[in-house]
Design an enzyme around this catalytic site. Structure first.
Site, short mmCIF file in Angstrom:
data_model
loop_
_atom_site.label_atom_id
_atom_site.label_comp_id
_atom_site.label_asym_id
_atom_site.label_seq_id
_atom_site.Cartn_x
_atom_site.Cartn_y
_atom_site.Cartn_z
CG PHE A 118 -15.68 20.65 10.77
CD1 PHE A 118 -16.51 19.89 11.58
CD2 PHE A 118 -16.07 20.90 9.45
CE1 PHE A 118 -17.70 19.38 11.08
CE2 PHE A 118 -17.26 20.39 8.96
CZ PHE A 118 -18.08 19.63 9.77
CD GLN A 239 -15.19 21.74 -0.27
OE1 GLN A 239 -16.25 21.83 0.36
NE2 GLN A 239 -14.05 22.18 0.21
CG HIS A 241 -17.08 15.14 0.40
ND1 HIS A 241 -16.80 13.82 0.66
CD2 HIS A 241 -17.05 15.78 1.59
CE1 HIS A 241 -16.61 13.68 1.96
NE2 HIS A 241 -16.75 14.85 2.55
CG LEU A 251 -21.04 14.07 2.29
CD1 LEU A 251 -20.53 14.47 0.93
CD2 LEU A 251 -21.10 15.28 3.20
CD GLU A 254 -12.38 14.54 4.82
OE1 GLU A 254 -12.44 14.98 3.67
OE2 GLU A 254 -12.17 15.26 5.80
NE ARG A 285 -13.75 17.32 2.69
CZ ARG A 285 -14.83 17.94 3.15
NH1 ARG A 285 -15.36 18.92 2.45
NH2 ARG A 285 -15.35 17.59 4.30
CG HIS A 352 -19.95 19.14 -0.53
ND1 HIS A 352 -21.09 18.49 -0.13
CD2 HIS A 352 -19.44 19.73 0.57
CE1 HIS A 352 -21.26 18.67 1.17
NE2 HIS A 352 -20.30 19.43 1.62
C1 LIG Z 1 -24.99 17.64 2.14
C2 LIG Z 1 -24.46 18.99 2.50
C3 LIG Z 1 -23.99 19.22 3.78
C4 LIG Z 1 -23.51 20.47 4.14
N1 LIG Z 1 -23.05 20.67 5.41
C5 LIG Z 1 -22.57 21.89 5.78
C6 LIG Z 1 -22.10 22.12 7.10
O1 LIG Z 1 -22.10 21.23 7.94
N2 LIG Z 1 -21.63 23.35 7.42
C7 LIG Z 1 -21.60 24.37 6.51
O2 LIG Z 1 -21.18 25.47 6.87
N3 LIG Z 1 -22.06 24.18 5.25
C8 LIG Z 1 -22.53 22.98 4.86
N4 LIG Z 1 -22.98 22.79 3.57
C9 LIG Z 1 -23.10 23.95 2.67
C10 LIG Z 1 -24.32 24.81 3.04
O3 LIG Z 1 -25.35 23.98 3.51
C11 LIG Z 1 -24.88 25.63 1.88
O4 LIG Z 1 -23.85 26.32 1.28
C12 LIG Z 1 -25.90 26.66 2.35
O5 LIG Z 1 -26.91 26.02 3.08
C13 LIG Z 1 -26.54 27.48 1.24
O6 LIG Z 1 -27.52 28.34 1.81
P1 LIG Z 1 -28.25 29.50 1.01
O7 LIG Z 1 -29.10 30.24 1.97
O8 LIG Z 1 -27.25 30.27 0.24
O9 LIG Z 1 -29.12 28.75 -0.06
P2 LIG Z 1 -30.21 27.57 0.05
O10 LIG Z 1 -30.40 27.08 1.41
O11 LIG Z 1 -29.86 26.62 -1.01
O12 LIG Z 1 -31.54 28.33 -0.34
C14 LIG Z 1 -31.82 28.80 -1.63
C15 LIG Z 1 -33.17 29.41 -1.63
O13 LIG Z 1 -33.40 30.06 -2.86
C16 LIG Z 1 -34.65 29.71 -3.36
N5 LIG Z 1 -34.61 29.82 -4.81
C17 LIG Z 1 -33.66 29.35 -5.65
N6 LIG Z 1 -34.00 29.63 -6.92
C18 LIG Z 1 -35.15 30.32 -6.88
C19 LIG Z 1 -36.01 30.90 -7.87
N7 LIG Z 1 -35.75 30.83 -9.19
N8 LIG Z 1 -37.14 31.52 -7.47
C20 LIG Z 1 -37.44 31.58 -6.16
N9 LIG Z 1 -36.67 31.06 -5.19
C21 LIG Z 1 -35.54 30.44 -5.55
C22 LIG Z 1 -34.91 28.33 -2.86
O14 LIG Z 1 -36.29 28.07 -2.82
C23 LIG Z 1 -34.31 28.41 -1.47
O15 LIG Z 1 -35.25 28.94 -0.58
C24 LIG Z 1 -23.47 21.52 3.19
C25 LIG Z 1 -23.93 21.29 1.91
C26 LIG Z 1 -24.40 20.03 1.55
C27 LIG Z 1 -24.80 19.82 0.13
#
Ligand SMILES: Cc1cc2nc3c(=O)[nH]c(=O)nc-3n(C[C@H](O)[C@H](O)[C@H](O)COP(=O)(O)OP(=O)(O)OC[C@H]3O[C@@H](n4cnc5c(N)ncnc54)[C@H](O)[C@@H]3O)c2cc1C
Ligand code: SF4
Ligand code: SF4
Ligand code: FES
Lengths: 586, 231
Positions: A118, A239, A241, A251, A254, A285, A352
């Site tokens: 990566f 960030q 992309h 997305l 790359e 990027r 992103h």
């Molecule tokens: C397309 C894409 C691809 C990616 N690929 C990668 C990758 O390959 N590797 C990597 O390391 N990272 C990757 N990332 C980044 C990574 O996926 C995210 O940063 C990460 O999943 C965030 O996880 P989280 O648990 O913080 O939040 P989330 O998974 O976003 O969960 C948030 C939670 O909070 C809850 N919530 C929010 N607001 C409220 C509210 N007001 N009341 C009740 N519940 C609420 C939602 O329901 C949800 O359950 C990618 C991101 C994107 C956009």
């Protein structure tokens, strides 16, 4: 009086971070509730594709020191080195644990977890590429989120599914006492009382009009923190992309440019040759994203609104596309409605990932400056995952470090909450005034009559953020943006809901989300306008260099009067020697 | 474009109605969900679940011109007008296109959808050959959208007892996992005239799955294992 439920700990968010923390608490026999506005497996973590970093060394020699170096350098030296050491050191154990939980990792011939290279991940402190990212095909986030949810079923975690958290309940002495949430189906608020509260609400990419983020990424946890008087850290760092599909935001990897694809403007010019004569379209990027923004800003964008550029790959020939990029072809057909074998894909720099967030220490405790010190813990309040700023990503996150962040700090916060609950065995008196304030905020949306709609104001905000706080930042553009955003935010009281029903009123949810989006957008705009240097994802045309003397420090934005404060970067790791800031060349 | 959408608001409506909508939209390149979100800008009360808008979260399963699918990956231009949208069939409707998924999720949870392995945990990963891992392909990718189960006649007739295609697919996902040690218990649990054997291989489920998964094949494999076990 509002209905009340009582738990030892409440977690707001059922994504990767929230579910990992929940497991830690459930295994310690604490009564834990997870509140999520969507069914947990619909959280944004499900979209992550590439993988999760850990120096397992299953393919190439590796160790956590190298991973730590890459992460510090990737952060443009803004990352806190104690937290980065903690994360990289704990990565192997955390990923192995996921495997034991049942996560269906791809495998190598010898039966070990499959890893892939990566960006920015190297061996021997900047040497050859390291093969460090553990993957489940291009569905790593899906596999991880479902596995964690499944373990929580086994652990009998209590879920408040489709409950929208409105605000933190804090008492006069600043102790966190739980959260008030709105049952989306019932339309009724409920007080979920708990001695410890963990925010795990994910990102806020929806403040911009072009984002890879899910529709639910509205920064609710950040809005809640600001309303509770807690600052947000490093909000200028988002960030971008380079290649998200125009309009859809989906997305495009790359790898397309790796295979020889390149970007053209409305004159058909391969403009990257002007910006990066050597690396061209394979420059880093931030460089590519900024060049695209300049082209669009100066009127050389494509389409009727001149608002995107084109990613050309038809010259590669149908065989290469079919063999090397079949998934991209499918995405382009579906979301851009072009066949890249014959036509270019319309792309824009696409938001992103949010590097900033709610300031925490490496135990996940929310910290803020008080009379007694610059980083004092808010008792009983934690933040983890994308909504938090530990800060391991600094000014620029490395791909596959985010999923790692979720599980390492989800676990750490869980452990600290266990300790905290032991030391604080009793509930404190219910802060009635806090509950009343929250009820009043909710009641504001009962108002009827003339006014603007939620989507009208939301789209105005998103367009403004895209234009004034995108990859192209100068004093004039930013100051103009601050002014416009203040005007837009001032219209929030004029928004009215036409649908006043109770049961599953998604219009009301969108209105509540808009309040949070607006708070996050203001934080971003103000933090960005103040930082007069270029570092990581924050690139300014008028201050093109990094300025470690003046700006090697974290921003803190407070919503009262949009005040900014700063705190030093933690340059001292836990046990190893610090990596001193150096020029960043790849 | 013309739409005919199932509307039901439990607070005001005695029974559901179909409402007509017109939308000025260039269909080329757009998904059905884009259109629904634009309609919602006109009519705030129109209710639908959505999250990822790229076919991976499973929020927006609905019945589209008579066939179940995800709105966010259904190209608008392929749909015959008026586009008729209804909630997923067979589940209680909460409001408009939003159904109550509890029954569906209860069945999912009932198959113990988690790895069971009672051996002491090694300090490294449990090893699994690429061939053994391949057994999970076509199973673990399920996004719990319920398009399959709500198109299954057996699920409509026995919603409380038949596990349904989605749940059974996940049951087999763990049976097929070389790391799982509870195959016998899992088979015992399914050896039941209702839980498993209501499936008559009608294949509706396979036809609608937006992820291209094949619950019928997984159900067939479970049945095979049950037969093998008795001989
Ligand atoms: C397309 C894409 C691809 C990616 N690929 C990668 C990758 O390959 N590797 C990597 O390391 N990272 C990757 N990332 C980044 C990574 O996926 C995210 O940063 C990460 O999943 C965030 O996880 P989280 O648990 O913080 O939040 P989330 O998974 O976003 O969960 C948030 C939670 O909070 C809850 N919530 C929010 N607001 C409220 C509210 N007001 N009341 C009740 N519940 C609420 C939602 O329901 C949800 O359950 C990618 C991101 C994107 C956009
Ligand atoms: S094959 Fe079985 S599970 Fe699938 S639709 Fe038919 S009866 Fe239902
Ligand atoms: S098997 Fe397919 S249709 Fe059924 S719930 Fe899973 S993804 Fe949806
Ligand atoms: S919105 Fe996620 S599957 Fe359609």
């Amino acid at each position: 009086m509002i209905a009340k439920r009582t738990f030892d700990a409440v977690i707001i968010g059922g994504g990767g971070a929230g579910l990992r923390a929940a497991l830690q608490l459930a295994h310690a026999d604490l009564k834990v509730a997870v509140v999520s506005k969507v069914f947990p497996t619909r959280s944004h973590t499900v979209s992550a594709q590439g993988g999760i970093a850990a120096s397992l060394g299953n393919v190439s020699e590796d160790n956590w020191h190298w991973h730590m170096y890459d992460t510090v350098k990737g952060s443009d030296y803004l990352g806190d080195q104690d937290a980065i050491e903690f994360m990289c050191r704990g990565a192997n154990e955390a990923v192995i644990e996921l495997e034991h939980f049942g996560m269906p990792f791809d495998r190598l011939e010898n039966g070990k977890i499959y890893q892939r290279p990566f960006g920015g991940m190297t061996q021997d402190y900047g040497g050859a590429p390291a093969v460090r990212t553990c993957a489940v095909a291009d569905r790593t986030g899906h596999a991880m989120l479902h596995t964690l949810y499944q373990r929580n079923i086994a652990a009998r975690t209590h879920f408040f599914e489709e409950y929208f958290a409105l605000d933190l309940v804090m008492d006069e002495e600043g102790y966190s006492q739980g959260v008030v949430a709105l049952g989306i189906e019932s339309g009724e608020p409920i007080f979920i009382e708990a001695r410890a509260t963990i925010l795990a609400t994910g990102g806020a990419g929806r403040i911009f009009s072009a984002t890879t983020n899910a529709l639910i990424n509205t920064g609710d946890g950040l809005g809640m923190a600001l309303r509770a008087g807690i600052p947000l850290e490093d909000m200028e760092f988002w960030q971008f992309h380079p290649t998200g599909v125009h309009g859809a935001g989906v997305l495009i990897t790359e790898g397309v440019r790796g295979e020889g694809g390149y970007l053209v403007n409305r004159n058909g010019e391969r403009f990257m040759e002007r910006y990066a004569p050597n690396a061209k379209d394979l420059a880093s990027r931030d460089v590519v994203s900024r060049a695209m923004a300049v082209e669009i800003f100066e009127g050389r964008g494509c389409g009727k609104d001149s608002d995107h550029v084109l990613l050309k790959l038809d010259h590669l020939g149908p065989e290469v596309i079919q063999q090397r990029l079949p998934g991209i072809r499918e995405l382009a057909l579906k979301f851009a409605h072009v066949d890249p074998a014959t036509d270019p894909i319309p792309v824009v720099p696409t938001v992103h990932y949010m590097m900033g967030g709610i300031p925490t220490n490496l135990h996940g405790q929310v910290v803020m400056p008080t009379a007694t010190g610059p980083e004092e813990a808010v008792p009983g309040l934690y933040a983890i995952g994308e909504c938090a700023c530990v800060s391991v990503h600094g000014a620029n996150r490395l791909g596959s470090n985010s999923l790692l962040d979720l599980i390492v700090f989800g676990r750490a916060a869980g452990n600290d909450v266990i300790e905290y609950c032991r030391e604080n065995p009793f509930l404190r008196p219910v802060p009635v005034q806090a509950l009343e304030r929250i009820a009043a905020r909710l009641a504001r949306w009962d108002r009827t009559g003339e006014g603007i709609t939620v989507p009208e104001l939301r789209e105005e905000m998103r367009k403004t953020m895209q234009l004034h706080c995108g990859v192209f930042r100068t004093e004039a553009v930013l100051q103009d943006g601050v002014k416009k955003m203040l005007e837009i935010a001032a219209k929030l009281p004029d928004v009215v809901l036409r649908d006043q029903s109770k049961i599953y009123n998604t219009g009301r949810i969108e209105a509540l989300e808009l309040e949070n989006l607006m708070a996050v957008a203001l934080a971003t705009m103000h933090s960005a306008a103040a930082r007069q240097e270029s570092r990581g994802a924050h690139a300014r045309d008028d201050y093109p260099a990094r300025d470690d003397n003046a700006w090697l420090k974290h921003s803190l934005y407070f919503s009262d009067a949009h005040r900014l404060d700063y705190k030093p970067v933690r340059l001292k790791p836990l046990t190893v020697e610090a990596f001193q800031p150096k020029a960043r060349v790849y | 474009m013309r739409f005919s959408i199932y509307r039901y608001n439990p607070e005001t409506d005695a029974k559901p109605t179909m409402q007509d909508y017109e939308l000025d939209i260039e269909a080329e390149g757009k998904m059905l969900l884009d259109a629904i979100l634009l309609l919602k800008e006109q009519d705030e009360s129109l209710s639908v679940r959505r999250s990822c808008r790229e076919g991976v979260c499973g929020s927006d399963g609905m019945n589209i011109n008579g066939k179940n699918g995800l709105a966010c990956v259904t190209p608008l231009k392929d749909l015959k007008q008026p586009i008729e949208l209804r909630p997923l069939p067979g589940l209680p409707v909460i409001r408009d296109l939003i159904v109550d998924m509890s029954q569906f999720l209860k069945h999912y949870r009932s198959v113990k959808p988690y790895l069971i392995n009672v051996d002491p945990e090694p300090e490294i990963e449990r090893l699994q050959s690429p061939e053994d891992r391949e057994q999970l392909d076509g199973l673990y990718e399920c996004i719990l959208c319920a398009c399959c189960s709500t198109s299954c006649p057996s699920f409509w007739w026995n919603p409380d007892k038949f596990v349904g295609p989605a749940g059974l697919l996940q049951a087999y996902r763990f049976i097929a996992d070389s790391r799982d040690q509870a195959t016998n218990e899992r088979l015992d649990d399914l050896e039941d005239p209702y839980r498993l054997f209501r499936c008559h291989s009608i294949m509706n489920c396979v036809e609608v799955c937006p992820k291209g998964l094949n619950p019928t094949r997984a159900i067939g494999k479970i049945k095979e294992l049950l037969v093998k076990r008795t001989v």
